[in-house]
Every structure is written in structure tokens, then in C-alpha cells.
Design a protein around this motif. Structure first.
Motif, PDB file in Angstrom:
ATOM      1  N   GLY A   1      68.396  90.785  65.432  1.00 59.52           N
ATOM      2  CA  GLY A   1      67.871  90.775  66.704  1.00 59.52           C
ATOM      3  C   GLY A   1      67.061  89.744  67.091  1.00 59.52           C
ATOM      4  N   SER A   2      66.346  89.091  66.157  1.00 63.13           N
ATOM      5  CA  SER A   2      65.560  87.746  66.598  1.00 63.13           C
ATOM      6  C   SER A   2      66.507  86.613  66.715  1.00 63.13           C
ATOM      7  CB  SER A   2      64.636  87.400  65.241  1.00 63.13           C
ATOM      8  OG  SER A   2      63.645  88.479  64.990  1.00 63.13           O
ATOM      9  N   PHE A   3      67.605  86.423  65.878  1.00 67.43           N
ATOM     10  CA  PHE A   3      68.628  85.456  66.552  1.00 67.43           C
ATOM     11  C   PHE A   3      69.231  85.608  67.566  1.00 67.43           C
ATOM     12  CE2 PHE A   3      68.215  84.144  61.705  1.00 67.43           C
ATOM     13  CZ  PHE A   3      68.109  82.919  61.848  1.00 67.43           C
ATOM     14  N   ILE A   4      69.547  86.719  68.040  1.00 71.46           N
ATOM     15  CA  ILE A   4      70.115  87.072  69.205  1.00 71.46           C
ATOM     16  C   ILE A   4      69.120  86.600  70.385  1.00 71.46           C
ATOM     17  CG2 ILE A   4      70.866  88.732  71.003  1.00 71.46           C
ATOM     18  CD1 ILE A   4      71.964  90.453  68.469  1.00 71.46           C
ATOM     19  N   ALA A   5      67.925  87.008  70.247  1.00 70.01           N
ATOM     20  CA  ALA A   5      66.765  86.444  71.391  1.00 70.01           C
ATOM     21  C   ALA A   5      66.835  85.139  71.335  1.00 70.01           C
ATOM     22  CB  ALA A   5      65.564  87.303  70.969  1.00 70.01           C
ATOM     23  N   TRP A   6      66.553  84.453  70.209  1.00 71.61           N
ATOM     24  CA  TRP A   6      66.696  83.002  70.027  1.00 71.61           C
ATOM     25  C   TRP A   6      67.515  82.314  70.607  1.00 71.61           C
ATOM     26  CZ3 TRP A   6      67.279  79.445  65.457  1.00 71.61           C
ATOM     27  CH2 TRP A   6      66.608  78.070  65.591  1.00 71.61           C
ATOM     28  N   ALA A   7      68.876  82.745  70.562  1.00 72.89           N
ATOM     29  CA  ALA A   7      70.270  82.234  70.937  1.00 72.89           C
ATOM     30  C   ALA A   7      69.981  81.951  72.663  1.00 72.89           C
ATOM     31  CB  ALA A   7      71.322  82.688  70.559  1.00 72.89           C
ATOM     32  N   ALA A   8      69.733  83.032  73.121  1.00 71.59           N
ATOM     33  CA  ALA A   8      69.426  83.289  74.476  1.00 71.59           C
ATOM     34  C   ALA A   8      68.552  82.364  75.067  1.00 71.59           C
ATOM     35  CB  ALA A   8      69.014  84.865  75.043  1.00 71.59           C
ATOM     36  N   THR A   9      67.202  82.195  74.449  1.00 69.92           N
ATOM     37  CA  THR A   9      66.330  81.125  74.929  1.00 69.92           C
ATOM     38  C   THR A   9      66.911  79.673  74.831  1.00 69.92           C
ATOM     39  OG1 THR A   9      64.506  82.617  73.917  1.00 69.92           O
ATOM     40  CG2 THR A   9      64.077  80.258  74.205  1.00 69.92           C
ATOM     41  N   LEU A  10      67.916  79.521  73.796  1.00 72.78           N
ATOM     42  CA  LEU A  10      68.463  78.194  73.812  1.00 72.78           C
ATOM     43  C   LEU A  10      69.567  78.036  74.889  1.00 72.78           C
ATOM     44  CD1 LEU A  10      69.507  77.946  69.955  1.00 72.78           C
ATOM     45  CD2 LEU A  10      67.513  76.660  71.269  1.00 72.78           C
ATOM     46  N   LEU A  11      70.047  79.030  75.345  1.00 73.45           N
ATOM     47  CA  LEU A  11      71.021  79.161  76.466  1.00 73.45           C
ATOM     48  C   LEU A  11      70.396  78.815  77.832  1.00 73.45           C
ATOM     49  CD1 LEU A  11      73.787  79.568  77.676  1.00 73.45           C
ATOM     50  CD2 LEU A  11      73.306  82.056  77.860  1.00 73.45           C
ATOM     51  N   ILE A  12      69.296  79.458  78.116  1.00 72.13           N
ATOM     52  CA  ILE A  12      68.401  79.249  79.429  1.00 72.13           C
ATOM     53  C   ILE A  12      67.890  77.708  79.333  1.00 72.13           C
ATOM     54  CG2 ILE A  12      66.159  79.982  78.776  1.00 72.13           C
ATOM     55  CD1 ILE A  12      66.423  81.401  81.285  1.00 72.13           C
ATOM     56  N   LEU A  13      67.602  77.308  77.917  1.00 74.42           N
ATOM     57  CA  LEU A  13      66.986  75.729  78.027  1.00 74.42           C
ATOM     58  C   LEU A  13      68.362  75.066  78.378  1.00 74.42           C
ATOM     59  CD1 LEU A  13      65.411  73.621  77.169  1.00 74.42           C
ATOM     60  CD2 LEU A  13      66.042  74.072  74.824  1.00 74.42           C
ATOM     61  N   ALA A  14      69.387  75.206  77.956  1.00 70.96           N
ATOM     62  CA  ALA A  14      70.542  74.131  78.152  1.00 70.96           C
ATOM     63  C   ALA A  14      70.967  74.363  79.607  1.00 70.96           C
ATOM     64  CB  ALA A  14      71.927  74.904  77.498  1.00 70.96           C
ATOM     65  N   GLN A  15      71.027  75.297  80.324  1.00 76.85           N
ATOM     66  CA  GLN A  15      71.108  75.469  81.810  1.00 76.85           C
ATOM     67  C   GLN A  15      70.152  74.575  82.677  1.00 76.85           C
ATOM     68  OE1 GLN A  15      69.550  77.017  84.770  1.00 76.85           O
ATOM     69  NE2 GLN A  15      67.608  77.712  83.232  1.00 76.85           N
ATOM     70  N   ALA A  16      68.810  74.628  82.039  1.00 76.77           N
ATOM     71  CA  ALA A  16      68.029  73.605  82.683  1.00 76.77           C
ATOM     72  C   ALA A  16      68.162  72.295  82.470  1.00 76.77           C
ATOM     73  CB  ALA A  16      66.671  74.175  82.326  1.00 76.77           C
ATOM     74  N   LEU A  17      68.268  71.922  81.036  1.00 78.48           N
ATOM     75  CA  LEU A  17      68.639  70.589  80.579  1.00 78.48           C
ATOM     76  C   LEU A  17      69.644  69.810  81.612  1.00 78.48           C
ATOM     77  CD1 LEU A  17      68.042  70.589  76.993  1.00 78.48           C
ATOM     78  CD2 LEU A  17      66.478  69.459  78.586  1.00 78.48           C
ATOM     79  N   LEU A  18      70.942  70.839  81.673  1.00 79.59           N
ATOM     80  CA  LEU A  18      71.906  70.156  82.631  1.00 79.59           C
ATOM     81  C   LEU A  18      71.876  70.328  84.060  1.00 79.59           C
ATOM     82  CD1 LEU A  18      74.876  71.832  80.063  1.00 79.59           C
ATOM     83  CD2 LEU A  18      74.095  69.406  80.169  1.00 79.59           C
ATOM     84  N   HIS A  19      70.891  70.844  84.464  1.00 77.85           N
ATOM     85  CA  HIS A  19      70.519  71.178  86.159  1.00 77.85           C
ATOM     86  C   HIS A  19      71.660  71.886  86.588  1.00 77.85           C
ATOM     87  CE1 HIS A  19      67.252  68.287  85.555  1.00 77.85           C
ATOM     88  NE2 HIS A  19      67.994  67.370  84.761  1.00 77.85           N
ATOM     89  N   LEU A  20      72.148  72.987  86.090  1.00 83.57           N
ATOM     90  CA  LEU A  20      73.273  73.695  86.595  1.00 83.57           C
ATOM     91  C   LEU A  20      72.770  74.432  87.703  1.00 83.57           C
ATOM     92  CD1 LEU A  20      74.963  75.183  83.029  1.00 83.57           C
ATOM     93  CD2 LEU A  20      75.306  73.146  84.615  1.00 83.57           C
ATOM     94  N   GLY A  21      71.382  74.818  87.724  1.00 79.74           N
ATOM     95  CA  GLY A  21      71.018  75.877  89.045  1.00 79.74           C
ATOM     96  C   GLY A  21      71.967  76.965  89.513  1.00 79.74           C
ATOM     97  N   ASN A  22      72.618  77.504  88.513  1.00 80.24           N
ATOM     98  CA  ASN A  22      73.471  78.826  88.613  1.00 80.24           C
ATOM     99  C   ASN A  22      72.600  79.958  88.398  1.00 80.24           C
ATOM    100  OD1 ASN A  22      75.390  81.076  88.186  1.00 80.24           O
ATOM    101  ND2 ASN A  22      76.790  79.228  87.788  1.00 80.24           N
ATOM    102  N   ILE A  23      72.262  80.815  89.311  1.00 74.91           N
ATOM    103  CA  ILE A  23      71.478  81.833  89.349  1.00 74.91           C
ATOM    104  C   ILE A  23      72.146  82.954  88.400  1.00 74.91           C
ATOM    105  CG2 ILE A  23      72.217  83.032  91.340  1.00 74.91           C
ATOM    106  CD1 ILE A  23      69.287  84.109  91.738  1.00 74.91           C
ATOM    107  N   TYR A  24      73.337  83.076  88.511  1.00 72.41           N
ATOM    108  CA  TYR A  24      74.230  84.225  87.475  1.00 72.41           C
ATOM    109  C   TYR A  24      74.175  83.822  86.093  1.00 72.41           C
ATOM    110  CZ  TYR A  24      75.668  85.419  92.309  1.00 72.41           C
ATOM    111  OH  TYR A  24      75.658  85.776  93.693  1.00 72.41           O
TER     112      TYR A  24
END
Length: 411
Positions: A91-114
Motif C-alpha cells: 500500500g505504501s508503494f502505491i501511495a508513493w507512485a501516485a505522489t510521483l505521478l502528480i509531481l510529474a504532471q506539475a513538472l510537465l505543466h500539463l494543467g489537466n484537471i482529470y
């Protein structure tokens, strides 16, 4: 001397920290909660900036709620059937992977709410697995008499993270943008991963029930058959659904405080400031016997404090009233968690902790949706103040009407 003794009797009991495995879990949570709280501030603000709608900010609650319900109940059932250490790591690795995903969308300036909603949902899935598992682990690694003190310490570390995290998150937003806040969360979450990896093996005890719908229903039936347990869930749902104003923070900040990131951080930290104070001086909580009536009273105080904060037009008053609400909330949390952990046999603790987590974590998400929707229909003040008053009225009416709960005394 009398004053020193009085303070000692009321300060938080730190004896559980003498147990190595619990100490690692506690320290890991201490670090990771700071990052999680920073992300809560950042993601709400990012959605507000993209949409300028409290309704969409409230929809973040639904992105959390569905995984919490599905995987919280399922995760609790699995926790009763497998090694709880292994499940906590997964469960901890799943939560960490989600944090990395939301970090990636910010770094790439995707601005996609979905995409943001999807990352939040995956993170909620990881949390839904780890939370009931961790709650079921605590009675396995501590003596029973230390469980209430451990819950107070858990509330303290969560609250301290909720105080420090939003303030750090506000600074990160100001200096480095959304990516900085999410990167902080990704880094600090490794504390929880380390603590989970260092736990001993924790295989199931007693009769093992295969995870699935039947196991989940057995846990829910156990709760429904106990008026005290059931009402401890109901009053918490009332508190969160009627009075939680979190989805309204960005709008209040924009309308009353000029959209200041500092004001947003202070507002988000306010309730946790009170929770820290309440947890630090929680030594008396275990000595209260009529916990049913006490729960109703503190939740009514929470509702009235929220209503008063919604009427305030000075930032310090908003912070002060929400801090009072935080004191009431943390006291309620310690009582409810301790009742549940000690009432349940070990082979059902995971399932009951899963149901508890769904209520504790899902209630505020429903509150977010309620707040966002009513703000759209009734305006900011109507949604905020009206919700707090309704909470106090309903919890007193419902909580005191059930004789078994009203007369309940802790054994």
C-alpha cells in the motif's frame, strides 16, 4: 509540586515510544505527514487555479472517496488474512507512485484537471490499504494498556504534520510552485516506507477468513450489531459531512484575504494547531468513563467552532475558532479509535479498521462535496456557517437519542 503533578497527569503518555517497532512507525508518520499535508494544500489550490470553482475543489473529495470505500473495506479484509507487514509495504508503494505521478504532471505543466483527479484517486487507494493495516498492527506490537496512548500519539503526529505541512506547502508554492510542494511530499514519504520495511513479520492470528464480500459483510455486521460502535461511526459522519469547510478555504482566501498563499496555509493549519494542543494534553482523555455523551458534546463544540470561524472576517479569528474545533476533533478521534481497537478480536481488527478508515477519511470527502455544492447554491457564508450549526443540532439530537450510546461507559 501540585502544579507539576497536574501537568504530568494531563500531558500525552509517551510510553508507547519505548517500543522500537511502534517508534519507527511513529517517526515515519511524523516525517511523511508533513509532505502529505503540503500536497493537500497544493492540489486544492491547483484545482482552484485551473477552474476557479469550489465545486471542482469539492470534487477532489469524490476522487478520494470512491477508492477509500472500495479499497478501504477490501484492504481491511485482506489485512485479516495476510502478513500485515507485506500489505503495509504494498500500500505504501502505491501511495508513493501516485505522489510521483502528480509531481510529474506539475513538472510537465500539463494543467489537466482529470489527470490530477486520477493521481489523487490512486493515492487514496494506497492510503485505503495502509490505514486499516497500520491500525490493525498497533494492538499487535503494543500491550493493550498502551493502545489509547498510542492513538493519542498518532493523533499528535498527524496534527503536527497538518500544522507544519500546509505552512511549508505555502512557502513551496510561493517559491517553487506546485512541483516544489509535490517533490517535498515524494521525498518525505520515504520515512513511512522505511518504517514499514523494518517491521517484523505479522501473520494473521486466529481463524482466517478469505478476503472478499463475505469477509467485508462480517465486519460490517459486527459493527451494526453493536449500538456503541455504530453510533461512534454515525456521530463522526455527522461531524464531517455537515461541518467540514475544507473545500471552501480557497474561496474564503480569495474573497476575504486577497488570495494570499500565507492566509491559505494558516487557514489549512488552523484546525491542526488545535489538534496538536489537544493531543499534547490528552493524558486525561483515558480517564473519562461516559464516552458516549462526551463524544456528542465534543462534536457539538466542533460544529459551533466551525460556524464561528465562518462568521469571522479577521484571519486570526478564523484560525482561533478552527483551532478550538481541532481540539474537539482530536479528543473525539482518540476515544473512537481506542473503543474500536480494543473491542474487536484480532481476526476482525483489519475489517473494522477498514470500516473506521472509510468513515474517518470518507466523511471529510463527502463534506468537501457538500461544502462545494452548497457554496454554489447558497454562497460561502451559507455553506460554512449553516453547516456548522446544523452539525451541532443534529449530533445532539441523534447522539443523545440512543440510550445504549448515551449511557455507555468505558470499561
Amino acid at each position: 509540586m501540585a502544579i507539576a503533578e497536574l501537568v504530568k497527569r494531563h500531558l500525552v503518555d509517551t510510553r508507547p515510544l519505548g517500543v522500537r517497532d511502534y517508534r519507527r512507525l511513529w517517526l515515519g508518520q511524523s516525517v511523511s505527514h508533513v509532505g502529505v499535508a503540503a500536497t493537500v494544500v497544493a492540489v486544492g489550490q491547483q484545482v482552484w487555479q485551473l477552474t476557479h470553482s469550489s465545486f471542482y475543489v469539492g470534487l477532489l473529495g469524490m476522487a478520494n472517496l470512491i477508492p477509500l470505500i472500495v479499497f478501504g473495506l477490501w484492504g481491511g479484509a485482506v489485512a485479516d488474512a495476510v502478513d500485515r507487514r507485506k500489505l503495509l509495504i504494498i500500500g505504501s508503494f502505491i501511495a508513493w507512485a501516485a505522489t510521483l505521478l502528480i509531481l510529474a504532471q506539475a513538472l510537465l505543466h500539463l494543467g489537466n484537471i482529470y489527470l490530477i483527479f486520477a493521481a489523487v484517486a490512486v493515492n487514496a487507494t494506497g492510503f485505503a490499504i495502509t490505514s486499516p493495516t497500520r491500525g490493525a498492527i498497533i494492538p499487535r506490537i503494543l500491550d493493550k494498556e498502551l493502545v489509547p496512548a498510542a492513538n493519542a500519539l498518532n493523533s499528535l503526529v498527524f496534527s503536527m504534520g497538518a500544522v507544519v505541512g500546509p505552512m511549508i506547502g505555502a512557502v513551496a508554492l510561493t517559491t517553487g510552485g506546485y512541483a516544489a510542494a509535490y517533490a517535498l511530499d515524494a521525498l518525505l514519504f520515504t520515512g513511512s516506507l522505511y518504517a514499514a520495511l523494518r517491521l517484523p513479520s505479522l501473520p494473521p492470528l486466529g481463524e482466517v477468513t478469505r478476503p472478499g464480500a463475505r469477509a467485508v459483510l462480517e465486519g460490517l455486521s459486527f459493527i451494526v450489531s453493536s449500538p456503541v460502535l455504530l453510533m461512534s461511526f454515525v456521530v463522526d459522519v455527522i461531524a464531517m459531512v455537515f461541518a467540514m469547510p475544507r473545500a471552501l478555504y480557497p474561496q474564503l482566501t480569495a474573497e476575504r484575504f486577497g488570495g494570499s498563499s500565507l492566509a491559505l496555509g494558516m487557514m489549512t493549519s488552523a484546525m491542526a494547531i488545535g489538534s496538536v494542543a489537544g493531543a499534547l494534553f490528552s493524558g486525561w482523555v483515558g480517564r473519562v468513563s461516559r464516552q458516549g455523551v462526551a463524544l456528542v458534546v465534543v462534536i457539538a463544540v466542533w460544529g459551533l467552532a466551525v460556524a464561528a470561524a465562518g462568521l469571522a472576517h479577521e484571519l486570526w479569528l478564523v484560525v482561533a475558532f478552527m483551532a478550538v474545533g481541532g481540539v474537539a476533533d482530536v479528543i473525539s478521534s482518540v476515544w473512537r479509535q481506542s473503543i474500536l481497537q480494543l473491542y474487536a478480536p484480532d481476526e476482525m481488527r483489519g475489517r473494522l479498521q477498514g470500516a473506521f478508515m472509510v468513515v474517518v477519511a470518507g466523511g471529510p470527502r463527502l463534506g468537501d462535496l457538500r461544502a462545494g455544492a452548497t457554496a454554489t447554491a447558497l454562497g460561502l457564508s451559507g455553506a460554512w456557517v449553516g453547516g456548522g450549526i446544523a452539525c451541532a443540532v443534529v449530533v445532539l439530537a441523534v447522539g443523545l437519542s440512543v440510550t445504549g450510546f448515551r449511557d455507555y461507559r468505558a470499561r
